[in-house]
Design an enzyme around this catalytic site. Structure first.
Site, PDB file in Angstrom:
ATOM      1  N   GLY A 167       0.832  -1.204   0.000  1.00  0.00           N
ATOM      2  CA  GLY A 167       0.000   0.000   0.000  1.00  0.00           C
ATOM      3  C   GLY A 167       0.863   1.249   0.000  1.00  0.00           C
ATOM      4  O   GLY A 167       2.049   1.218   0.355  1.00  0.00           O
ATOM      5  N   CYS A 168       0.254   2.369  -0.394  1.00  0.00           N
ATOM      6  CA  CYS A 168       1.021   3.611  -0.523  1.00  0.00           C
ATOM      7  C   CYS A 168       1.532   4.097   0.834  1.00  0.00           C
ATOM      8  O   CYS A 168       2.710   4.414   0.990  1.00  0.00           O
ATOM      9  CB  CYS A 168       0.179   4.686  -1.204  1.00  0.00           C
ATOM     10  SG  CYS A 168      -1.462   4.921  -0.502  1.00  0.00           S
ATOM     11  N   TYR A 169       0.646   4.153   1.817  1.00  0.00           N
ATOM     12  CA  TYR A 169       1.071   4.585   3.150  1.00  0.00           C
ATOM     13  C   TYR A 169       2.109   3.610   3.707  1.00  0.00           C
ATOM     14  O   TYR A 169       3.094   4.004   4.324  1.00  0.00           O
ATOM     15  CB  TYR A 169      -0.113   4.624   4.109  1.00  0.00           C
ATOM     16  CG  TYR A 169      -1.056   5.772   3.939  1.00  0.00           C
ATOM     17  CD1 TYR A 169      -0.615   7.086   4.083  1.00  0.00           C
ATOM     18  CD2 TYR A 169      -2.408   5.566   3.682  1.00  0.00           C
ATOM     19  CE1 TYR A 169      -1.497   8.152   3.964  1.00  0.00           C
ATOM     20  CE2 TYR A 169      -3.292   6.628   3.562  1.00  0.00           C
ATOM     21  CZ  TYR A 169      -2.840   7.921   3.711  1.00  0.00           C
ATOM     22  OH  TYR A 169      -3.715   8.975   3.602  1.00  0.00           O
ATOM     23  N   ALA A 170       1.836   2.332   3.530  1.00  0.00           N
ATOM     24  CA  ALA A 170       2.734   1.320   4.082  1.00  0.00           C
ATOM     25  C   ALA A 170       4.128   1.445   3.475  1.00  0.00           C
ATOM     26  O   ALA A 170       5.139   1.339   4.177  1.00  0.00           O
ATOM     27  CB  ALA A 170       2.158  -0.072   3.838  1.00  0.00           C
ATOM     28  N   ALA A 198       5.628   4.097   2.398  1.00  0.00           N
ATOM     29  CA  ALA A 198       6.330   5.242   2.984  1.00  0.00           C
ATOM     30  C   ALA A 198       6.775   4.946   4.412  1.00  0.00           C
ATOM     31  O   ALA A 198       7.907   5.242   4.806  1.00  0.00           O
ATOM     32  CB  ALA A 198       5.438   6.482   2.930  1.00  0.00           C
TER      33      ALA A 198
END
Lengths: 325, 325, 325, 325
Positions: free
Chosen positions: D141-144, D146
């Protein structure tokens, strides 16, 4: 490999030109000019720039580098005062060499042109309309590019007194310099017309089209991108004329009916898109051209002009593909 | 105290109307209609609304509340089908009663008007130009308000075939409904013309001015606010005519030369501001009107119309003061 | 009627203070100070300001006006150097009198405090937490207000070493001054942390709470509004403590579970809203406070402090109502 | 040349993946799946797509195309239910195969995993931290991405109970689907936390790091880009650990001291940048990672994973160069 010098590399137009040059398979940077960054490495401009580029030098020194190709990314008055190098291709991104008549400079640019006799040596290079001839190329303004791309194909059919160009641009069009009109506290959640009747792109558009237009620019709360909505009364079919003009163009896309131009599709590209409408209440064509003010409206077109002046494939180094959301 | 019912209170226009009514010294909310929120307390719409307001009821029930004043904040087709209450002032914020000729509805609104014989009973209330007469008031559209405020004072002097209205609006103009054109992934860093030649405010503007205009709306990446840049050839002095028209107006401010209209000064207000320019290349006046599409362009003007219809001070409850940055 | 002088009236904080003062039923402007606008009428600042206000005078002259109430809206160092007027209430919107210990100024503000012996005469006025005492009031910083409102109610229950304040602010927080970080070409479509570990609101927060916090501000691409997301390990129920602290508060709204704080609901207001969450993975409360950096974070709180110092109703002149979309 | 099928090609992740695949020198699109666009040419998705691509087919048909490489760009639940093709590399951009423990799906994704026994066959592919093994790759995932890029290098040194991840994302992270939280009237001039304590990337981060973190996402008024500000107490030097981890990385740039991460430098790229700070008040390192949620946070990383799974140069087709302003 052509050697390249960028003069004024630390402004928006300079940085975008550098971006295209770095990605160009036939160009090599030999001089990066910036009076403010002279002595620093390229990463002083942007951390993404690594060690393979030369350090910044003063603009005068970069000008004297003897590069095959020089991009001038300076302010108008500064660029007008330069003595162009003895040889090599020069593409000037400022307005210093765009107007053929030096008498127009005081009224529209606010200064007497310091080298009026040299204006005749420059050509106004808008590749799809007036490809550059010779080694000295005046690169068009962002608004002018959009207006001319929209209206040039209608030449002959147009009722010239009727032409209105209502244009809207993102804030990068005003450059990196600090000024009240570029302060985010002014720009965000705001839209405002500016320089109505006095913007320097008005005579540039008139010069290219052969008749004056009513030109009104507005500032948008976007980072980059420009859209010009053009109104004209014509005798003929606008869509036919425009589609014929850009059939086969690599950089200009005429949209099919039902698809509206959008800033978001041209941002970060060196292309333009044009929508043509029949407005039914007054039976007038409306032609809308969208482009990126820093791409087709500045650095992208400058590289396109350079490619043509150097007899290279017009599209080398340009950003013309991709379908990001 | 006048009792007030708001029908369709949970949309953008409804909520903004509620905002004005709650702050109005002579109004008291007696019915809040919303089919989707019926049964909930007012805080279901917005946590800032506390317990002093009535609970939401279905729109039909709110319509039957017998209020002195009813604001209709529904979709066009829904509002057109309503049987207006037997008495009391009704201000319709939709387009259902703005066009005098029912034959225009299929082409511009996409439906046959269900009660064509009643259109004659409504008046188009734009206070500065055509104050409401009678108890049934059709509240103008946001774009139409801006265009008419800019152009109505030029009546007589204008060469009508020449008129272009290039308008730009924030996204709240499209309402709270979910649609692709209101998705933030489309709106942000984007600008696009839409409904060129087919927007329903075109016949509304033509009806008020007496001649058709070339009208092109664009969507802006701002939350609220609208700016209409109007181009016309006229015989006379535009500034004189416009300043005369709005001398003494509480809601319309004509800007002095050198001051440009800005969205940011009219956002969250019920006023409008107008700039007048002489564009020098084609000697054509450019008149620019900025307003808040939800204020003077909707709820603010609705309350202004209601005040007039009820013989109250026109400005009661309006947002016309303050100088936030 | 209390006479009011605003010193530094042409900056963002000054203009917003003027906005509140003009709408205040018990205040009358007698002096508008601005060194850059001295000699001009009030409309030189904003066209919405009409002739009923005094002309701008130099700041020193405005300071000597003998007003009952003086708002200082100057830069930190300039404000620190002022000799406060002999009497009258003074509310300082800068940071010049917020830190009790003068030794902190060189490290956090970059200057030696020129009048260290006077700091003890000022009180830090955050109405809901530490109401002003006496006539000299240091008005809190925007970030500090949000962090303290979120965390002060947890005093005693908190594990102080655990506290993180991740804050995000709109660009108006940086003032009207031109600087690279406020250029719209930098701000739009961007977010960036800044002054990590060195922002001057860190010691201010620590001073008010009694323990240091890890404070990181970020710049948002919005015009106004600020949100502070606060993380802490506590022994107790955060929601209970916070709801108890603000029960009956006019300016602070504790949101019910399931409603998230939003900038859009507090923009253009002088209130704040607080959301309290139980984060389930690490069983830590998260407290989020949103406010308008120019409202509750500056001018609104300054007027609230002035009201208290003058024994007026705390909410006079404040923007605490309305439910715009 | 590897044949490629994109399933769910008309969503944001699908379109961005198509963008990368079209520009990849070793990939050829053989199937474009979209249930909503099935039967249409590629230009139905975007006018920039010309005739060289296949027409859209239903997703099931695209899945059965026998491509060497398949990108799954579907919703979580839909992707979880698919029977993976018998052979070929599959990169799943959804969350359907990211969590090793099927028991986590009901709580965090809201559905029982329909094929729990197959989860063990997928590897979580984050190239810089856990390169993919085998032919079935769960793309992070995108947040993950980062959070893990920021924190993974600190493993061992970290006091795990102390970790806070305050993340902020542009609206494209929520996809092209219409929902209230993606309405521009909500997003513009707004910032708000959401799904505090319940976002599905929380267990994904915990799974990769080996300990739970306090994770709070916020929605930003930007089109694309994500920034995660990470707080941790560690025993060691954060900068040393992070610089060592990414020395030589093609996609992750550790910024020198004094340069802050910015969304604008990573937008439209497949790279990430990391800033490391010593926050002085509480002596805690702050690690900030910025990336484009659709680039390194989705499609770019998916292509990077595909390259690795196919034993190609990791960077083929990625956007990792350029210095636009």
């Amino acid at each position: 490999m052509h050697s390249v010098a960028i003069i004024g590399a630390s402004g928006y137009a300079g940085q975008e030109t550098l971006d295209r040059v770095v990605g160009h398979p036939g160009f090599e940077v030999v001089a990066l000019g910036s009076d403010s960054l002279a002595g620093s490495g390229a990463s002083a401009l942007d951390v993404r720039l690594n060690g393979s580029l030369p350090r910044f030098v003063p603009n005068e020194e970069a000008l004297a580098s003897g590069a095959d190709l020089t991009f001038l990314c300076l302010g108008h008055e500064r660029a007008a005062a330069l003595e162009p190098s003895a040889d090599g291709v020069v593409v000037d991104l400022s307005g210093a060499h765009r107007l053929a008549d030096p008498a127009l400079y005081p009224a529209w640019y606010g200064f007497e042109h310091p080298r009026p006799e040299e204006l005749a040596g420059w050509t106004y290079g808008l590749p799809e309309v007036s490809p550059p001839v010779g080694r000295l190329v005046a690169n068009p303004g962002c608004y002018a590019t959009a207006a001319i791309l929209a209206l040039a194909p209608l030449a002959g059919a147009i009722e010239s007194g009727s032409v209105v160009v209502d244009a809207k641009s993102g804030v990068s069009g005003a450059g990196r310099e600090l000024k009240p009109g570029s302060h985010a506290g002014f720009v965000l959640e705001n839209v405002s017309p500016y320089r109505v009747g006095s913007h320097q792109h008005a005579p540039e558009i008139a010069g290219a089209l052969g008749y004056p237009v009513c030109f009104v620019p507005h500032l948008l709360p976007v980072r980059r991108g420009l859209i010009a909505t053009c109104y004209a009364q014509i005798d003929g079919d606008a869509r036919d004329l425009i589609e014929a003009a850009y059939a086969g163009s690599a950089a200009v896309r005429v949209l099919p009916e039902g698809v509206a131009p959008e800033l978001s599709r041209v941002q970060h590209t060196d292309g333009a898109e044009i929508g043509v409408y029949d407005e039914r209440a007054t039976a007038r064509p409306v032609i809308v051209c969208a482009l990126d003010n820093l791409g087709k409206g500045a650095a992208g077109q400058a590289v396109q002009n350079a490619n043509l002046a150097l007899d290279l494939d017009e599209t080398l180094g340009l950003k013309l593909t991709g379908v990001p959301v």
